[in-house]
Design an enzyme around this catalytic site. Structure first.
Site, PDB file in Angstrom:
ATOM      1  CB  THR A   1       2.397  20.333  -8.036  1.00 36.82           C
ATOM      2  OG1 THR A   1       1.271  19.887  -7.260  1.00 36.82           O
ATOM      3  CG2 THR A   1       2.513  19.465  -9.272  1.00 36.82           C
TER       4      THR A   1
ATOM      5  CB  THR B   1      -5.252  18.575  -7.724  1.00 36.09           C
ATOM      6  OG1 THR B   1      -6.021  19.331  -8.558  1.00 36.09           O
ATOM      7  CG2 THR B   1      -3.903  18.594  -8.423  1.00 36.09           C
TER       8      THR B   1
ATOM      9  CB  THR C   1       4.388  33.117 -12.918  1.00 37.90           C
ATOM     10  OG1 THR C   1       3.606  33.505 -11.782  1.00 37.90           O
ATOM     11  CG2 THR C   1       3.680  33.550 -14.179  1.00 37.90           C
TER      12      THR C   1
END
Length: 392
Positions: A146, A184, A392
């Site tokens: 990510t 994460t 975003t």
């Protein structure tokens, strides 16, 4: 006796494992965003998951299966499928039902934005692009990233004294929302060692404590944190000590790489706490240091502010005494059992250490034999930029 030989083939290092990554249109610019791991033989599976109470749908789906074997893991980036309720689990079932019939008890793992349903059509279409005969570990490792700036892989072939061998390999992702209670992070480990599920789970739990659970980037614990260890047993070889050492080496490397890749991080810092009343109190101190925002910002500013270290030790809640505490940057002792050693010369030496990409901060509490080592990084402007507009 045994020998560890490093391999460059990640999760495809063990016999019978295949992996690849493709673009399903979840990420922009046709970046890879879906991956699979496939074994031609069913695997025993051990796992460790997040401590966050808001557990993501893939973990709830996994746990609901009870005792099972699998030969397939489907992984997507960009969407965490967390806080999506029963619909999130239903979406997983819908997707997995579309997979080929030679896939047995498939499981899914996700990472990305929280609170958004999975784009079923894109994922189903993407899965149809999978070629289960491919061994592309680099593509798989890239697809699960990510905010990571680089992929994270490690693998060994373990050769035993009698000439027999087994292999173990892994890939992981993680750069933010990393806290010492799992992070994460997703980590997938494959092996052809002939190990039982019970022993595999026992070793995984033990090794996680000093690797992934000792790593911190920002003190936040994710909804999706997952470690899966899959064994298809195809080597028909196993040695507990060698297996544990190889697994620990792999997981420690990946944990440190996650911290080194912390969002906006410029430094990897090892916190070594010794002399605590017991190991648990040493762990509390080490994790307090790796999580402290004041310590992290001092690291970013390359300020050898040892007072913040001492304050964090005192605030951690464990037994501590300034007349017994010693603090060092690498081998440079800056505070020793009540003696103020810090002068202009020492400050310059300490400042030079803090300019390094990696260094250690050691605290000896002088109270007992307890010890623990954690890993952390600095925290600067780039972390805020990345997370201010993450969606975003």
């Amino acid at each position: 006796m045994y020998k560890l030989i490093e391999l460059q083939t990640g999760v495809c290092s063990a016999q019978g494992f295949f992996a690849d990554g493709i673009s399903a249109g979840l990420k922009a610019n046709s970046a890879k965003d879906m991956a699979f791991i496939y074994s031609k033989k069913e695997c025993e599976i051990a796992s460790v998951f997040t401590t966050n109470k808001m557990t993501a749908a893939p973990i709830r789906h996994f746990r609901a299966k009870g005792e099972f074997k699998t030969n397939f893991v489907l992984i997507n980036a960009k969407n965490a499928n967390a806080m999506t309720g029963k619909a999130g689990v239903s979406d997983i079932n819908t997707i997995l039902k579309t997979l080929p019939t030679n896939i047995i008890n498939p499981v899914m793992s996700s990472t990305g934005v929280i609170g958004v349903r999975l784009p079923q059509e894109k994922i189903i279409a993407g899965a149809k692009l999978f070629d289960l005969s491919k061994k592309e570990p680099n593509a798989a490792a890239s697809a699960i990233m990510t905010t990571d700036s680089f992929s994270k892989q490690k693998a060994f072939r373990v050769e035993l004294e009698d000439g027999s061998s087994f292999s173990i390999g892994a890939m992981a992702k993680g750069a933010g929302m990393i806290n010492p209670a799992m992070a994460t992070m997703l980590c997938f480990i494959t092996t052809d060692a002939k190990v039982t599920k019970e022993e595999m789970q026992e070793i995984l739990d033990e090794v996680t404590l000093t690797t992934f659970n000792a790593a911190s980037v920002d003190g936040d614990t994710s909804t999706n944190d997952t470690v899966m260890l899959l064994s298809n047993g195809l080597s028909d070889v196993y040695d507990r000590d060698a297996f544990k050492v190889a697994l620990e080496r792999i997981m420690l490397f990946l944990a440190r790489e996650m911290v080194r890749d912390g969002e906006g991080a410029t430094k990897l810092v090892t916190y070594r706490v010794t002399g605590a009343k017991d190991d648990r109190e040493a762990e509390i101190v080490a994790k307090a240091l790796s999580n402290s925002l004041l310590v992290k910002t001092a690291l970013y500013g390359e300020d050898p502010n040892w007072g913040r270290i001492a304050s964090t030790v005192g605030a951690s809640g464990v037994e501590a005494d300034e007349e017994r505490l010693s603090i060092s940057f690498n081998d440079l002792c800056v505070y020793n059992k009540g003696r103020l050693l810090f002068d202009e010369t020492m400050e310059e030496e300490a400042s030079q250490i803090m300019k390094l990409d990696a260094f250690s901060i050691s605290c000896d509490l002088g109270l007992g034999s307890g010890e623990f080592t954690s890993f952390g990084c600095d925290l600067g402007y780039e972390y805020v930029k990345i997370n201010a507009d993450y969606r975003t």
